[in-house]
Design an enzyme around this catalytic site. Structure first.
Site, mmCIF file in Angstrom:
data_model
loop_
_atom_site.group_PDB
_atom_site.id
_atom_site.type_symbol
_atom_site.label_atom_id
_atom_site.label_comp_id
_atom_site.label_asym_id
_atom_site.label_seq_id
_atom_site.Cartn_x
_atom_site.Cartn_y
_atom_site.Cartn_z
ATOM 1 N N ASN A 1 -12.098 8.013 -5.760
ATOM 2 C CA ASN A 1 -11.957 8.205 -4.319
ATOM 3 C C ASN A 1 -13.173 7.595 -3.632
ATOM 4 O O ASN A 1 -14.250 8.198 -3.600
ATOM 5 C CB ASN A 1 -11.831 9.696 -3.999
ATOM 6 C CG ASN A 1 -11.701 9.969 -2.512
ATOM 7 O OD1 ASN A 1 -11.703 9.055 -1.696
ATOM 8 N ND2 ASN A 1 -11.588 11.239 -2.162
ATOM 9 N N ASN B 1 -9.006 -7.020 -2.343
ATOM 10 C CA ASN B 1 -8.147 -7.708 -1.379
ATOM 11 C C ASN B 1 -7.637 -6.733 -0.321
ATOM 12 O O ASN B 1 -6.483 -6.771 0.084
ATOM 13 C CB ASN B 1 -6.997 -8.447 -2.065
ATOM 14 C CG ASN B 1 -6.060 -7.538 -2.852
ATOM 15 O OD1 ASN B 1 -6.435 -6.432 -3.258
ATOM 16 N ND2 ASN B 1 -4.827 -7.988 -3.069
ATOM 17 N N PHE B 2 -8.558 -5.858 0.115
ATOM 18 C CA PHE B 2 -8.258 -5.008 1.256
ATOM 19 C C PHE B 2 -8.230 -5.859 2.528
ATOM 20 O O PHE B 2 -8.687 -7.007 2.534
ATOM 21 C CB PHE B 2 -9.320 -3.918 1.413
ATOM 22 C CG PHE B 2 -9.421 -2.991 0.235
ATOM 23 C CD1 PHE B 2 -8.316 -2.295 -0.246
ATOM 24 C CD2 PHE B 2 -10.643 -2.796 -0.405
ATOM 25 C CE1 PHE B 2 -8.422 -1.439 -1.329
ATOM 26 C CE2 PHE B 2 -10.764 -1.933 -1.485
ATOM 27 C CZ PHE B 2 -9.644 -1.254 -1.943
ATOM 28 N N ASP C 1 0.914 -14.884 -2.403
ATOM 29 C CA ASP C 1 0.076 -13.984 -3.187
ATOM 30 C C ASP C 1 -0.505 -14.680 -4.404
ATOM 31 O O ASP C 1 -1.705 -14.592 -4.682
ATOM 32 C CB ASP C 1 0.894 -12.776 -3.652
ATOM 33 C CG ASP C 1 0.767 -11.598 -2.709
ATOM 34 O OD1 ASP C 1 -0.344 -11.326 -2.241
ATOM 35 O OD2 ASP C 1 1.788 -10.932 -2.461
#
Length: 399
Positions: free
Chosen positions: A74, A97-98, A170
């Site tokens: 987290n 890849n945020f 992608d």
């Protein structure tokens, strides 16, 4: 005799925060090149893993995440952030890849992480890049195909645009991301210092429009029509998918020798002197006639014997195969590009190997994708986390 060597990325450690296709494919290539890849997932699993509730949608996760170790973490918790920093201190590469800005909002962006580890290569990929007016647009393969022009040139001129079947934006981005990271690793060997590299999906796919862009410039700047299975730049003929008695076959003649060989295969050497087909420019001008003639010849024939006939005449061609045929392709299995494995959750499946081959070493053995958090105890133990603290971390929602 070739001397056996190690894998090119042996000893390289990768912290993989990426998800879906783009980043995970880049880190899969790294794993198959010898890197140790630690995949970090949120406590509920990354998006691609969660798609597994829908039919066979779990397969892509297994395809892209084999040969990686897996932990949950987290990042929004203070202790989770500390654990990531501990991993980064020991890592060579971090991949994410945020959407742009996500890692900065977590106080885990490159400007901070390079102070933790100046040798870190930070690989980032997004739909439209870290800069520019569109950087915050939502980006999935479908939306980037729409924005990049891919959809506008895919399909037939009298029908609506369609997406390319594969997730090309992608995966093009994933391959470019791998290349950028390995390039930065090479630079680090000389300088001792890492750097940030980024790849935008839209940037990565643009060059693939080259044929269509040729048609665009040739028309004086008008948006070109979709060309179906014809050449995207309408600059080759024959170039199409032709019907057969039991399917379809793709045929292309790049040069004059191919065209003459096709005429011989068709039993139409009499057309060799026909001015309509004298050269490429003439054949393109009479493209409809060429396609009608080839179609009339291919339509009554079975595709496999037809393919074999054309191959004997050295005409570039291929039968249009379905996924059942491709998954069981004897050629790809013979060279190790595809392999059957026993997956602990999915059973017997076919997965791909890396397309990158390194002389002197055998293909790396494929191992199945890990269960969610399968390596929590091992990896956090390496960071000095005790069994008791592991239990507390799990109870507190950190891992």
């Amino acid at each position: 005799m070739t001397v056996a060597a190690g894998y090119p990325l042996d000893g390289i450690r990768v912290v993989d925060l990426s998800q879906i296709y783009n980043g995970p494919y880049a880190t899969f290539l790294m794993a198959m090149a010898g890197a140790e890849v630690i995949k970090i997932e949120p406590l509920v699993g990354e998006h691609l893993r969660r798609r597994g509730v829908v039919g066979g949608a779990a397969l892509p996760f297994a395809m892209l995440n084999g040969n990686k170790r897996d932990v949950t973490l987290n990042l929004k918790s203070p202790r989770g952030r500390e654990l990531l920093i501990s991993m980064v201190k020991r890592a060579d590469i971090l991949v994410e890849n945020f959407a742009p800005g996500v890692m900065e909002r977590l106080d885990l962006g490159y400007e901070f992480l390079k102070t933790v580890n100046p040798r870190l290569i930070y690989g980032q990929s997004s739909g439209y890049g870290r800069t520019g007016p569109n950087r915050d647009y939502p980006a999935m393969d479908l939306t980037v195909q729409a924005m990049s022009g891919v959809m506008s040139v895919t399909g037939f001129p009298d029908r609506p645009p369609v997406k390319a079947g594969p997730a090309i934006c992608d995966f093009f981005a994933g391959v470019h991301l791998y290349g950028a990271i390995v390039t930065a690793l090479y630079e680090r060997e000389k300088t001792g210092v890492g750097r940030l590299v980024e790849v935008a999906m839209q940037d990565a796919v643009y060059a693939s429009l080259s044929s269509n862009l040729g048609l665009f410039y040739g028309s004086g700047g008008e948006a070109p029509p979709r060309t179906g299975n014809r050449h995207g730049g309408m600059a080759e003929s024959p170039y199409n998918v032709y019907p057969t008695a039991d399917g379809y076959i793709a045929i292309i003649c790049v040069g004059e020798l191919h065209w003459k060989s096709l005429l011989t295969a068709m039993g139409r050497d009499d057309l060799a002197g026909d001015p309509r087909f004298a050269d490429l420019k003439s054949r393109v001008a009479h493209m409809d006639v060429v396609d009608e003639m080839v179609t009339a010849w291919t339509a009554p024939q079975a595709k496999q014997p037809l393919f074999e006939l054309l191959m004997r005449h050295h005409v570039p061609c291929a039968p249009v195969r379905d996924l059942v045929e491709v998954v069981n392709d004897p050629h790809m299995h013979a060279r190790g590009a595809l392999k059957w494995i026993e997956h602990p959750e999915l059973g017997r499946i076919v997965v791909q190997h890396s397309p990158l081959r390194f002389d002197g070493v055998a293909l790396k053995e494929l191992t199945p994708s890990a269960r969610l958090g399968e390596h929590n105890a091992a990896i956090y133990g390496e960071l000095g986390v005790s069994e008791r603290e592991l239990a507390d971390l799990k109870k507190d929602g950190v891992i």
